[in-house]
Motif scaffolding. Structure first.
Motif, mmCIF file in Angstrom:
data_model
loop_
_atom_site.group_PDB
_atom_site.id
_atom_site.type_symbol
_atom_site.label_atom_id
_atom_site.label_comp_id
_atom_site.label_asym_id
_atom_site.label_seq_id
_atom_site.Cartn_x
_atom_site.Cartn_y
_atom_site.Cartn_z
ATOM 1 N N PHE A 169 57.375 -17.955 3.988
ATOM 2 C CA PHE A 169 58.643 -17.362 3.549
ATOM 3 C C PHE A 169 58.457 -16.336 2.430
ATOM 4 O O PHE A 169 59.301 -15.464 2.246
ATOM 5 N N CYS A 170 57.355 -16.445 1.704
ATOM 6 C CA CYS A 170 57.108 -15.510 0.603
ATOM 7 C C CYS A 170 56.485 -14.197 1.061
ATOM 8 O O CYS A 170 56.884 -13.122 0.607
ATOM 9 N N PHE A 171 55.498 -14.293 1.943
ATOM 10 C CA PHE A 171 54.629 -13.146 2.190
ATOM 11 C C PHE A 171 54.627 -12.617 3.623
ATOM 12 O O PHE A 171 54.220 -11.478 3.846
ATOM 13 N N VAL A 172 55.031 -13.433 4.591
ATOM 14 C CA VAL A 172 54.920 -13.024 5.990
ATOM 15 C C VAL A 172 56.193 -12.313 6.428
ATOM 16 O O VAL A 172 57.296 -12.815 6.186
ATOM 17 N N PRO A 173 56.080 -11.134 7.069
ATOM 18 C CA PRO A 173 57.274 -10.463 7.595
ATOM 19 C C PRO A 173 58.037 -11.375 8.550
ATOM 20 O O PRO A 173 57.427 -12.180 9.272
ATOM 21 N N ALA A 174 59.346 -11.251 8.540
ATOM 22 C CA ALA A 174 60.188 -12.177 9.300
ATOM 23 C C ALA A 174 59.797 -12.245 10.771
ATOM 24 O O ALA A 174 59.783 -13.332 11.366
ATOM 25 N N HIS A 175 59.479 -11.098 11.377
ATOM 26 C CA HIS A 175 59.194 -11.106 12.812
ATOM 27 C C HIS A 175 57.845 -11.728 13.144
ATOM 28 O O HIS A 175 57.551 -11.975 14.319
ATOM 29 N N PHE A 176 56.999 -11.990 12.136
ATOM 30 C CA PHE A 176 55.710 -12.621 12.379
ATOM 31 C C PHE A 176 55.652 -14.070 11.881
ATOM 32 O O PHE A 176 54.582 -14.687 11.869
ATOM 33 N N ARG A 177 56.796 -14.633 11.473
ATOM 34 C CA ARG A 177 56.781 -15.992 10.927
ATOM 35 C C ARG A 177 56.367 -17.029 11.966
ATOM 36 O O ARG A 177 55.634 -17.969 11.650
ATOM 37 N N ILE A 178 56.829 -16.890 13.196
ATOM 38 C CA ILE A 178 56.466 -17.856 14.238
ATOM 39 C C ILE A 178 54.984 -17.721 14.582
ATOM 40 O O ILE A 178 54.310 -18.714 14.846
ATOM 41 N N LEU A 179 54.464 -16.505 14.564
ATOM 42 C CA LEU A 179 53.033 -16.296 14.793
ATOM 43 C C LEU A 179 52.213 -16.980 13.707
ATOM 44 O O LEU A 179 51.178 -17.592 13.985
ATOM 45 N N PHE A 180 52.672 -16.919 12.473
ATOM 46 C CA PHE A 180 51.985 -17.586 11.371
ATOM 47 C C PHE A 180 52.002 -19.101 11.570
ATOM 48 O O PHE A 180 50.975 -19.772 11.407
ATOM 49 N N VAL A 181 53.165 -19.650 11.929
ATOM 50 C CA VAL A 181 53.282 -21.087 12.176
ATOM 51 C C VAL A 181 52.316 -21.517 13.282
ATOM 52 O O VAL A 181 51.602 -22.519 13.157
#
Length: 220
Positions: A169-181
């Protein structure tokens, strides 16, 4: 030869396929729910396949188990997380600004870990396996409650996903949050798969093992 548009880069290197990151980002921005579903379900397919390969008690590939994880991850961790993180959270917590970014990230992390996780993210994995293996959903919920009370499911979840979510939530762009997860959970499953099978031998395997319940995000 002449450098051309690559400023002297060797021709062999310029011929290598390079992912067009702008196109990837555009896909995640334009079709976020589809991208979330595809990302999470693909991750689940590979991660569960790896776990089955590492499991010395597994003599053949369990298609139903893999399907359960693919459907759960695609629908819940992919599509539903996308809606929650990028559509519902902004309505609940407001838009992120440089002044409020960290405070909002902490609020979203706590909300996600202590409310979403026990109610939304974890139980559906147990229900998905109950549907695929055709055993009562009541037993699936009982197994979930047992894992929470006796096997430390939520503590394991929080130890990984509270810091991971804060970073997300701090550093990852919103559209890549699921990719990070999906990325974090994939590598976490690799680690756990190796650790869990280090001391396992074939003689210790039951003759008819019960379907393995893969705890979502805490253990995958």
């Amino acid at each position: 030869g002449s450098g051309g548009n690559n400023g002297g880069s060797p021709t062999a290197l310029s011929a290598l396929p390079v992912p067009n990151l702008s196109s990837v980002a555009k896909f995640y921005k334009t079709f976020p729910i589809v991208a979330g579903f595809l990302t999470a379900s693909t991750k689940a397919c590979f991660a569960d396949s790896l776990a089955q390969y590492r499991d010395v008690c597994t003599t053949k590939f369990d298609v139903r188990r893999n399907l359960a994880m693919v459907l759960y991850s695609g629908c819940i961790l992919g599509a539903t997380c996308e809606v929650m993180y990028n559509r519902i959270f902004p309505l609940i917590f407001g838009a992120t600004t440089p002044e409020t970014g960290l405070a909002l990230a902490v609020k979203m992390t706590l909300f996600d870990g202590f409310l979403n996780a026990p109610l939304l993210w974890l139980p559906p994995a147990y229900i998905a396996q109950a549907l695929v293996y055709r055993y009562p959903k009541r037993d699936a919920i009982r197994k979930y409650v047992t894992d929470v009370r006796e096997n430390g499911l939520l503590k394991k979840y929080w130890s990984l996903w509270l810091p991971a979510s804060l970073i997300n939530f701090c550093f990852v762009p919103a559209h890549f949050r699921i990719l990070f997860v999906a990325s974090v959970s994939f590598f976490w499953m690799i680690i756990l798969s190796i650790v869990a099978n280090n001391d396992q031998d074939v003689e210790s395997c039951p003759l008819e093992p019960e379907p393995a319940m893969l705890n979502p995000r805490a253990l995958d």
